[in-house]
Design an enzyme around this catalytic site. Structure first.
Site, PDB file in Angstrom:
ATOM      1  N   PRO A 121       1.109  -1.236   0.063  1.00 50.72           N
ATOM      2  CA  PRO A 121      -0.097  -0.022   0.027  1.00 50.72           C
ATOM      3  C   PRO A 121       0.776   1.209  -0.117  1.00 50.72           C
ATOM      4  O   PRO A 121       1.726   1.252   0.882  1.00 50.72           O
ATOM      5  CB  PRO A 121      -0.935  -0.204   1.325  1.00 50.72           C
ATOM      6  CG  PRO A 121      -0.418  -1.140   1.860  1.00 50.72           C
ATOM      7  CD  PRO A 121       0.710  -2.119   1.083  1.00 50.72           C
ATOM      8  N   GLU A 122       0.642   2.181  -1.165  1.00 51.64           N
ATOM      9  CA  GLU A 122       1.380   3.316  -0.975  1.00 51.64           C
ATOM     10  C   GLU A 122       0.581   4.337  -0.481  1.00 51.64           C
ATOM     11  O   GLU A 122      -0.766   4.234  -0.129  1.00 51.64           O
ATOM     12  CB  GLU A 122       1.689   3.413  -2.485  1.00 51.64           C
ATOM     13  CG  GLU A 122       2.864   2.416  -3.061  1.00 51.64           C
ATOM     14  CD  GLU A 122       4.205   2.630  -2.427  1.00 51.64           C
ATOM     15  OE1 GLU A 122       4.609   3.688  -1.832  1.00 51.64           O
ATOM     16  OE2 GLU A 122       4.814   1.791  -2.634  1.00 51.64           O
TER      17      GLU A 122
ATOM     18  N   HIS B 221      -5.958 -14.055   8.005  1.00 46.12           N
ATOM     19  CA  HIS B 221      -5.074 -13.115   8.401  1.00 46.12           C
ATOM     20  C   HIS B 221      -5.628 -11.947   9.159  1.00 46.12           C
ATOM     21  O   HIS B 221      -5.208 -10.813   8.967  1.00 46.12           O
ATOM     22  CB  HIS B 221      -3.983 -12.704   7.374  1.00 46.12           C
ATOM     23  CG  HIS B 221      -3.322 -13.829   6.410  1.00 46.12           C
ATOM     24  ND1 HIS B 221      -2.385 -14.384   7.239  1.00 46.12           N
ATOM     25  CD2 HIS B 221      -3.682 -14.761   5.463  1.00 46.12           C
ATOM     26  CE1 HIS B 221      -1.944 -15.508   6.608  1.00 46.12           C
ATOM     27  NE2 HIS B 221      -2.689 -15.701   5.626  1.00 46.12           N
TER      28      HIS B 221
ATOM     29  N   ARG C 177       1.515 -10.690   5.606  1.00 47.84           N
ATOM     30  CA  ARG C 177       2.991 -10.556   5.868  1.00 47.84           C
ATOM     31  C   ARG C 177       3.265 -10.082   7.556  1.00 47.84           C
ATOM     32  O   ARG C 177       4.396 -10.139   7.681  1.00 47.84           O
ATOM     33  CB  ARG C 177       3.803 -10.271   4.625  1.00 47.84           C
ATOM     34  CG  ARG C 177       3.662 -10.783   3.538  1.00 47.84           C
ATOM     35  CD  ARG C 177       4.372 -10.131   2.455  1.00 47.84           C
ATOM     36  NE  ARG C 177       5.715 -10.183   2.611  1.00 47.84           N
ATOM     37  CZ  ARG C 177       6.628  -9.600   1.655  1.00 47.84           C
ATOM     38  NH1 ARG C 177       6.438  -8.968   0.711  1.00 47.84           N
ATOM     39  NH2 ARG C 177       8.038  -9.515   2.128  1.00 47.84           N
TER      40      ARG C 177
END
Ligand SMILES: [Zn+2]
Length: 272
Positions: free
Chosen positions: A2-3, A92, A111
């Protein structure tokens, strides 16, 4: 990853669903993120009311009506979504903030490089925030600012604009795209670029990021979508990832170069 545009869209997506609401319960299924979620986190935030959802760089800030602020970072693969208590968590889905009206803010992170922190400190002095450069879309971020800041800088212009001390939120893709738009070679020394060219670069950075945020606007409804989770934006890219494809301006093949271990794409004819 995500930017800044995804983070901005996340803030806009979740804000109307949680602002003014009180946290009733906190469910932590996995506390080992980039840093462990503090032990007192759940107890400390239960009963707090969200005053404002904002963003600084890629940090999402949930300011409460009390003095506490929840700081969220999506890391490499994190996402937030609005759901209800009845929706079973997936593999997750590590953290739920459950609000008094049963709205759930759910944090998912495959992650686990993201972070969830709590502070009572003023944000300007918080260690993650205080050293950050200006926001690229703010009035403070101008060509003049970049030009002044770059004096005597020997680093490449690409590394210079990707350094969060100089300006936040210009990730690898956006750096390549902005430099292409401004006609500046990514390996040029930051201290050897004219003020006029910096004006163009600052404008290009703003355009590239704003365009991406505008595209993200169409995904806002995904924040309450039960099926999927908010995706990362499909960029329409002019130069990034287009190795050997023709330049959209001059048709010369796009070249690639590694700068500070990151792939940089550029046109040798259009960028100097
Ligand atoms: Zn070209």
């Amino acid at each position: 990853m995500p930017e800044l545009p995804e983070v901005e869209t996340t803030c806009r997506g979740i804000s109307p669903h949680i602002t003014g609401k009180t946290i009733n319960n906190v469910i932590i299924r996995q506390n080992q993120l980039r840093w462990p979620i503090p032990d007192h986190f759940a107890t400390a935030i239960t009963g707090l009311t969200i005053h404002k959802v904002s963003r600084r760089a890629k940090y999402i800030l949930l300011q409460t009506q009390q003095s506490d602020t929840i700081i969220l970072h999506l890391g490499m693969s994190g996402s937030l979504r609005i759901t209800s208590k009845d929706t079973l968590p997936g593999k997750h889905d590590h953290v739920d903030l459950v609000f008094s009206d049963q709205t759930v803010l759910r944090y998912n992170d495959t992650r686990r490089f993201g972070a969830i922190l709590l502070t009572t400190e003023p944000l300007e002095t918080h260690k993650l925030i205080s050293q950050l450069g200006p926001e690229p879309l703010s009035e403070q971020f101008t060509g003049d600012y970049l030009y002044q800041r770059s004096t005597d800088k020997k680093s490449t212009i690409k590394s210079f604009i990707m350094d969060g001390h100089n300006v936040v939120g210009v990730g690898n893709i956006y750096a390549s795209e902005s430099l292409f738009m401004a006609g500046i070679h990514p390996a040029r020394q930051a201290g050897r670029i004219s003020s006029k060219r910096y004006q163009r670069l600052a404008e290009s950075i703003k355009i590239v990021l704003q365009r991406s945020i505008d595209q993200g606007g169409t995904t806002l409804r995904d924040f309450v979508n039960e099926q999927g989770k908010p995706g990362y934006f499909q960029q329409s890219l002019s130069v990034y990832g287009r190795l050997n494809e023709p330049c959209i301006h001059c048709k010369a093949p796009i070249k690639q170069l590694k700068i500070a271990q990151r792939a940089s794409y550029f046109c040798t004819r259009c960028q100097h």
